[in-house]
Scaffold this active site. Structure first.
Site, PDB file in Angstrom:
ATOM      1  CD1 TRP A  86      -2.656   1.498  -0.018  1.00 13.44           C
ATOM      2  CD2 TRP A  86      -1.800   2.437   1.796  1.00 13.44           C
ATOM      3  NE1 TRP A  86      -2.891   3.186   0.306  1.00 13.44           N
ATOM      4  CE2 TRP A  86      -1.981   3.860   2.082  1.00 13.44           C
ATOM      5  CE3 TRP A  86      -0.240   2.701   3.448  1.00 13.44           C
ATOM      6  CZ2 TRP A  86      -2.196   4.924   2.689  1.00 13.44           C
ATOM      7  CZ3 TRP A  86      -0.323   4.157   3.812  1.00 13.44           C
ATOM      8  CH2 TRP A  86      -1.373   4.871   3.216  1.00 13.44           C
ATOM      9  CG  HIS A 126      -8.644   1.054   1.564  1.00 14.82           C
ATOM     10  ND1 HIS A 126      -7.375   0.978   0.594  1.00 14.82           N
ATOM     11  CD2 HIS A 126      -8.791   1.867   2.813  1.00 14.82           C
ATOM     12  CE1 HIS A 126      -6.781   1.780   1.909  1.00 14.82           C
ATOM     13  NE2 HIS A 126      -7.379   1.985   3.119  1.00 14.82           N
ATOM     14  CG  ASP A 177      -8.249   3.680   8.650  1.00 11.53           C
ATOM     15  OD1 ASP A 177      -7.454   2.163   7.917  1.00 11.53           O
ATOM     16  OD2 ASP A 177      -7.317   4.192   8.305  1.00 11.53           O
ATOM     17  CG  HIS A 213      -5.786  -4.840   4.471  1.00 11.10           C
ATOM     18  ND1 HIS A 213      -5.016  -3.285   5.063  1.00 11.10           N
ATOM     19  CD2 HIS A 213      -5.379  -5.863   5.479  1.00 11.10           C
ATOM     20  CE1 HIS A 213      -3.785  -3.885   5.491  1.00 11.10           C
ATOM     21  NE2 HIS A 213      -3.972  -5.036   5.296  1.00 11.10           N
ATOM     22  CG  ASP A 232     -11.297   6.410  10.426  1.00 15.60           C
ATOM     23  OD1 ASP A 232     -10.427   7.035   9.472  1.00 15.60           O
ATOM     24  OD2 ASP A 232     -10.904   5.930  10.504  1.00 15.60           O
ATOM     25  CG  ASP A 261      -8.804  -1.318   3.902  1.00 19.12           C
ATOM     26  OD1 ASP A 261      -9.797  -0.631   4.292  1.00 19.12           O
ATOM     27  OD2 ASP A 261      -7.800  -0.865   4.209  1.00 19.12           O
ATOM     28  CE  LYS A 267      -6.927   5.814   2.044  1.00 21.26           C
ATOM     29  NZ  LYS A 267      -5.960   5.536   3.487  1.00 21.26           N
ATOM     30  CD  GLU A 308      -4.333  -1.846   1.924  1.00 23.64           C
ATOM     31  OE1 GLU A 308      -3.408  -1.760   2.326  1.00 23.64           O
ATOM     32  OE2 GLU A 308      -5.482  -1.500   2.898  1.00 23.64           O
ATOM     33  CG  ASP A 335      -5.569  -1.563   7.785  1.00 31.83           C
ATOM     34  OD1 ASP A 335      -5.030  -0.476   8.546  1.00 31.83           O
ATOM     35  OD2 ASP A 335      -5.345  -1.387   6.858  1.00 31.83           O
TER      36      ASP A 335
END
Ligand code: RNT
Ligand code: ZN
Length: 413
Positions: free
Chosen positions: A183, A259, A293, A283, A291, A256, A225, A223, A323
């Site tokens: 990433w 993302h 995460d 992830h 956000d 992820d 995003k 990965e 993650d």
């Protein structure tokens, strides 16, 4: 009769074997990220996060060094049911006297030996590895592998190569392939004048990194995003870029679930990738507005992701990693709650009459399909979860354990 035995009977009525579900779950390996313990800072000199990712909050007791992080991980892992691996970032190199002397383009397995011993002491199933393309002075104008500066690209290409070498050793140490996830933070805050140039440079840099590595012991993923904080307008490694890159290079995609655009869901992407790839990496996280995460919770999308893994017979094809990073609450609580949430979701999916539901769909019986999909939501899932915890020598009282650790250890930092 115990609640579990009653629940077992209820599940039997819809053709679901609870013991089988529990036995399957305990062998699904989850890669636990080391970076929740210290707000993604690492040991190699960085003091702040960069590249569109950020932790917020300053809850006391953050791990400040190797000893503290090891201690916190040991405690957190002890409260997580199921099979676990450790997910390491290169920035967690234990450099010793080489700190400040040896940079990321020169890292070798020797800086990760202690991690191997540590993971083995916890009976973990393996270590996954991530080159760290952020939190470093060689990130120039927010760019790494896509930088127009030859020196910058060269440094990060070397870091990528070193990471693959380290990963091969990690794979051998545990006798199973190590997942290396790439990433990079590269992107722009505002509308770029050239979108293609950075992507062509990224493609070329990745080709150089991947020109020679040990395919037996290393599985490589990329990965994508959609955007990050401060990189709102353009991300070099977006979804289309990496899906095409992975497909043409024989590597895999890492999805992820924080993302993508807010109405896009990873649960719907897994099957599309499974139609073309042997492996898909994940992830697992929880997006909230901008956000990506937040700590994973037992919510609908995580259940849907777990269903896709279970009902497509993809338990051995989907590589699951965690993650998330939250600095506003007890960090161990974040770690353990997130890990337990994906475990719950997998158990939930394993307890569904998946073949029966699929059959209704294929018969075009959408009336009954709706009825049963709604009915299964209220089956006595909790009783089976409690039984799983008992069999894993765990219970639900991890709040007390974490409070005790907070008082005995974290408060004294
Ligand atoms: C960032 C990516 C990436 C990182 C970790 C620390 O948006 O999700 O996976 O979170 O590598
Ligand atoms: Zn991620």
């Amino acid at each position: 009769m115990t609640r579990f035995l009653e629940a077992k009977k209820i599940y039997e009525k819809i053709g679901v074997d609870c013991d089988k579900a529990i036995n399957t779950l305990k062998n699904i390996s989850i890669s636990v990220h080391c970076w929740q313990g210290d707000d993604v800072i690492g040991f190699d000199g960085s003091s702040a996060l960069s590249g569109g990712i950020q932790t917020t909050g300053n809850y006391f007791g953050k791990a400040r060094n190797k000893e503290e992080l090891f201690s916190d991980i040991r405690k957190a892992i002890s409260l997580m049911p199921g099979k676990k691996r450790l997910n390491l970032h290169a920035s967690y190199a234990i450099l010793g006297d080489d700190l400040g002397k040896v940079d990321r383009d020169k890292y070798t397995i020797k800086y990760f030996k202690e991690w191997i011993d540590f993971a083995k002491s916890l009976n973990l199933d393996g270590i996954d590895f991530n080159p760290t393309f952020f939190g470093h002075k060689m990130v120039k104008d927010g760019l790494t592998l896509s930088s127009p500066d030859d020196n910058v690209r060269e440094f990060w290409i070397e870091h990528g190569k070193r990471s693959l070498e380290i990963a091969a050793e990690l794979g051998k140490a545990f006798g199973k392939p190590c997942l290396v996830n790439i990433w990079i933070p590269d992107g722009f805050k505002d509308v770029p004048a050239d979108r293609l140039g950075p992507r062509l440079r990224l493609k070329d840099s990745l080709d150089k990194i991947l020109s020679n590595y040990d395919k037996k012991w290393v599985t490589v993923a990329v990965e994508s995003k959609v955007f990050g904080i401060g990189v709102e307008s353009y991300t070099v490694g977006n979804n289309e870029f990496y899906q095409n890159y992975a497909a043409t290079r024989g590597i895999c995609c890492l999805l992820d679930n924080g993302h993508y655009h807010p109405t896009e869901v990873v649960s719907d992407k897994i099957s599309s990738l499974l139609a073309f790839y042997d492996k898909v990496a994940l992830h697992v996280t929880r997006p909230v507005r901008w956000d990506s995460d937040h700590v994973v919770l037992f919510e609908d999308e995580i259940k849907e992701i777990a269903k896709e893994i279970v009902r497509n017979d993809a338990i051995n094809k989907v590589i699951i990693g965690l993650d998330y990073f939250d600095a506003s609450i007890n960090r161990l609580m974040a770690w353990v709650t997130g890990e337990r949430a994906i475990e719950k979701a997998l158990l939930y999916a394993l307890l569904l009459p998946n073949d029966f539901l699929k059959k209704l769909q294929n018969e075009g019986n959408f009336t009954e399909l709706m009825y049963y999909q709604e009915k299964v939501k209220l089956l006595p899932f909790e009783d089976v979860w409690q039984e799983y915890l008992t069999r894993e020598n765990q219970n639900d009282d991890y709040l007390d354990e974490i409070k005790a650790y907070e008082n005995d250890v974290l408060r004294k930092r």
